[in-house]
Design an enzyme around this catalytic site. Structure first.
Site, short mmCIF file in Angstrom:
data_model
loop_
_atom_site.label_atom_id
_atom_site.label_comp_id
_atom_site.label_asym_id
_atom_site.label_seq_id
_atom_site.Cartn_x
_atom_site.Cartn_y
_atom_site.Cartn_z
N ARG A 154 1.44 -12.10 -0.83
CA ARG A 154 0.08 -12.27 -0.31
C ARG A 154 -0.60 -13.49 -0.90
NH1 ARG A 154 -2.19 -8.28 3.33
NH2 ARG A 154 -0.50 -6.81 3.63
N LYS A 189 -9.73 -1.97 1.54
CA LYS A 189 -9.31 -0.82 2.33
C LYS A 189 -10.10 0.43 1.92
CE LYS A 189 -6.43 -3.37 4.38
NZ LYS A 189 -6.68 -3.73 5.78
N ARG A 202 0.84 -1.19 0.00
CA ARG A 202 0.00 0.00 0.00
C ARG A 202 0.88 1.25 0.00
NH1 ARG A 202 -1.83 0.92 4.29
NH2 ARG A 202 -1.26 -0.90 5.53
N ASP A 258 -9.84 -9.32 8.96
CA ASP A 258 -9.27 -8.00 8.68
C ASP A 258 -10.22 -6.83 8.96
OD1 ASP A 258 -7.02 -6.47 7.73
OD2 ASP A 258 -8.07 -6.13 5.85
N CYS A 309 0.44 -7.72 11.57
CA CYS A 309 0.78 -7.96 13.00
C CYS A 309 0.07 -9.19 13.53
CB CYS A 309 0.42 -6.75 13.84
SG CYS A 309 1.53 -5.36 13.60
N SER A 314 -1.56 -3.60 10.20
CA SER A 314 -1.30 -4.52 9.11
C SER A 314 -0.08 -5.39 9.41
CB SER A 314 -1.03 -3.72 7.83
OG SER A 314 -2.06 -2.79 7.63
N HIS A 367 -10.78 -1.84 11.47
CA HIS A 367 -9.71 -2.73 10.97
C HIS A 367 -9.52 -3.84 12.01
CE1 HIS A 367 -5.30 -2.91 9.33
NE2 HIS A 367 -6.07 -3.80 8.74
N TYR A 379 -1.25 -3.45 -6.91
CA TYR A 379 -1.14 -4.14 -5.62
C TYR A 379 -2.51 -4.19 -4.92
CZ TYR A 379 -0.46 -5.16 -0.79
OH TYR A 379 -0.61 -5.73 0.45
C1 OXD Z 1 -3.38 -4.35 5.23
C2 OXD Z 1 -4.06 -5.52 4.62
O1 OXD Z 1 -2.45 -3.80 4.62
O2 OXD Z 1 -4.96 -6.08 5.27
O3 OXD Z 1 -3.79 -3.97 6.33
O4 OXD Z 1 -3.73 -5.90 3.49
MN MN Z 2 -5.50 -5.05 7.04
#
Ligand code: OXD
Ligand code: MN
Length: 601
Positions: free
Chosen positions: A385, A225, A86, A294, A269, A267, A245, A216
């Site tokens: 991913r 998002k 991102r 998420d 984590c 993100s 989130h 991406y």
């Molecule tokens: C982020 C995702 O970047 O969930 O938070 O992809």
């Molecule tokens: Mn996320």
């Protein structure tokens, strides 16, 4: 890499089902007039359509088919190396005034941004196909569910949106021909995948998104998002609900008592890992199930908070995922998965750092170059991913499709902190919990471009995703608290605290069940804790630490400690952060800071 993928020519019966909805038709025509695609492909979400698009994506080298025996119906996509995460610096909230976007968002006035983007989009799809991707976010019978349409010149986006959302006919049927119905307008073009022409722009007042110059996922799967969080949070405040989130998980005891919790971690984590946790053998009979990994959309009913997961799939970080760290994720990505930027082994398998077993003797790395274990470069990009349908998850919660959502007993904030933050603590009440969320911080990860490992404040893990003024967002949280007669308790966790020698103190993963159990027990008023300056912290005796190998008593003491010096620094950090927001922080949170200062002094 997809950059120059030309137009595709579908056979009759595929990609030609135009909807009845007049406003949709007019809008698609107007975008086509601007972008000048060779043709328009109307997605209906059918199997037949998916098979055709997968075939075309392979033919155009956008997707590489993986070994059918090892990873049935799965594919590898390589993004442009300049386009792997991102881009917060190119993400804009284009509200009529700068003040509405607030101090944490980049802002450009809507008219100026539209003009700039329309210039970039002019003729941008020439020689290419424009896919019309209708989708819904949320279970079909939830009152929160939203319709979106994404127009994109990326076949990878069209295919990924079918995994990540409920895509196709279902959305158009929902719209019918009701021209007053609300729906999100999303436009995406790869342009020439040039970071200098990369903008992710949101127009909350118009319920519109334009994303250009990137392929991406986080920048271009506009459902996620962009709609579910940035536009979602804006709509949520206006309409009195919450877009967060957060993962949502269910915990069931051997006696059949079930609770749900929602957890906000920044993100990369460990939200997906936590949402799919497998309790250790000591917790035989306990079961954790996933509602979402998420995003949570939450509303108040009967004075309680109820959550739905608006998504239909998972877009998770691959490196580090293994049968040891997350067996349920591994099972989820064994079939029907699109991988992006992982390595390709000589027998057509996907490989990444942290996967079980020995590294392959040879592979093709995420950039398409030869790789061996002696290579200096990583084989898989750290932010590589998977996109996988949530139905692949062996522990999918049975209520995931319930429009009513699931009742939330606890909200958990957390981040990656080497020091200061104990393993877990509970906020004194809702308002204090909002303060804990508003001041949370984490060491940065590869999910966004920029330095990795730097501590940054990331309120409620929403810093990159709050679609309006963060001060108003805090106010909205405080308001929600006033409306909740049975609010969830609020906690903060940190799985990442390190010893002075730099070793992780807590094993994490399945063992986090011990913390989760304490959280559930607190919500049922049946677990002990000590009152400290920062909140209620369990003592070793309050946690079930039986059969926890390799963690010494000294480690537990450090994990649960509240170090006054560290906390004075932390308090100063909160103050700096609030000051940096330039006066938007609500008085109630400033008071919470003063109270913390008094408790610490
Ligand atoms: C982020 C995702 O970047 O969930 O938070 O992809
Ligand atoms: Mn996320």
């Amino acid at each position: 890499m997809e950059k120059l993928a030309p137009a595709i020519a579908p056979p009759p019966g595929i990609g030609d089902r135009r909807p009845r909805h007049k406003t949709v038709l007019d809008w698609v025509q107007s975008v086509a007039q601007l972008t000048q695609p060779e043709n328009i492909f109307w997605c209906d979400g059918s199997e037949q359509e998916n098979d055709f698009l997968l075939g075309e994506a392979r033919r155009l080298n956008v997707l590489i088919k993986l070994n059918e025996r090892k990873l049935p119906r799965s594919y590898l996509h390589r993004s442009n190396p300049n386009d792997v995460a991102r881009v917060e610096q190119f993400t804009f909230i284009c509200t009529p005034t700068k003040e509405e976007a607030g101090p944490t968002n980049n802002w450009i006035a809507p008219a100026e941004m539209y003009q700039k983007l329309h210039r970039l989009l002019k003729g941008a799809m020439r020689g290419r196909t424009m896919f019309v991707v209708p989708y819904i976010m949320g279970p079909p019978d939830s009152p929160l569910t939203k319709v979106g349409l994404e127009l994109t010149d990326s076949i990878y986006v069209a295919l990924s949106m079918r995994i990540m959302t409920r895509m196709g006919k279902i959305a158009l049927e929902r719209l019918g021909d009701d021209t007053r119905a609300e729906w999100n307008r999303g436009v995406h073009s790869l342009l020439d995948v040039n970071p200098e022409r990369r903008f992710i722009a949101h127009f909350p007042q118009d319920n519109a998104i334009i994303s250009v110059g990137s392929g991406y996922g986080g920048n271009v799967l506009l459902s996620k998002k962009c709609l579910a969080l940035r536009i979602g949070s804006y709509l949520a405040r206006k309409q009195g609900w919450m877009a967060e989130h957060m993962l949502i998980l269910g915990v069931e005891s051997p006696e059949g008592e079930k609770h749900y919790v929602a957890a906000a971690f920044p993100s990369a984590c460990g939200k997906t890992n936590f949402a799919m946790l497998i309790p250790p053998s000591h917790f035989a009979g306990w079961r954790v199930t996933t509602v979402g990994d998420d995003i949570a959309w939450m509303q108040i009913r009967d004075g309680k908070l109820w959550a739905v997961n608006p998504e239909n799939g998972y877009f998770g970080v691959v490196p580090g995922t293994s049968y040891k760290s997350n067996p349920n994720a591994m099972r989820s990505i064994e079939h029907d998965t699109i991988y992006t930027n992982v390595a390709l082994t000589d027998d057509g398998d996907a490989w990444w750092e942290g996967k079980d077993g020995a590294p392959p003797a040879h592979a093709i790395d995420w950039r398409g170059n030869d790789w061996t274990p002696a290579s200096k470069e990583k084989a898989a990009h750290p932010n590589s991913r998977f996109a996988t349908p949530m139905r692949n998850n062996p522990v999918l919660d049975s209520h995931v499709e319930d429009g009513a959502g699931v009742p939330i007993s606890a909200i958990i904030f957390g981040g990656r902190r080497s020091d200061t933050m104990p393993l877990v603590f509970q906020a004194f009440d809702w308002d204090h919990g909002v303060y804990v969320g508003a001041t949370m911080a984490s060491e940065t990860t590869a999910a966004a471009t920029g330095a990795v490992g730097r501590v940054r404040r990331d309120p409620m893990a929403m810093l990159p995703f709050c679609g309006y003024n963060i001060g108003d967002y805090f106010r909205h949280w405080l308001e929600m608290g006033k409306r909740l007669t049975s609010p969830p308790l609020i906690f903060h966790v940190n799985w990442f605290r390190k010893s002075p020698e730099g070793q992780f103190l807590w094993p994490g993963f399945g063992e986090n069940m011990r913390v989760l159990k304490w959280i559930i027990d607190r919500s049922e008023n049946r677990a002990g804790a000590s009152e400290t300056a920062i909140g209620y912290v369990p003592q070793a005796r309050d946690l079930d630490l039986n059969e926890l190998p390799g963690v010494s008593t000294e480690q537990i003491v450090i994990l649960l400690s509240v170090n006054a010096d560290e906390w004075r620094n932390e308090l100063a950090g909160h103050g700096e952060f609030f000051d940096s927001l330039g006066g938007v922080v609500p008085e109630e949170l400033q008071k919470q800071r003063q109270k913390l200062a008094e408790r610490l002094s």
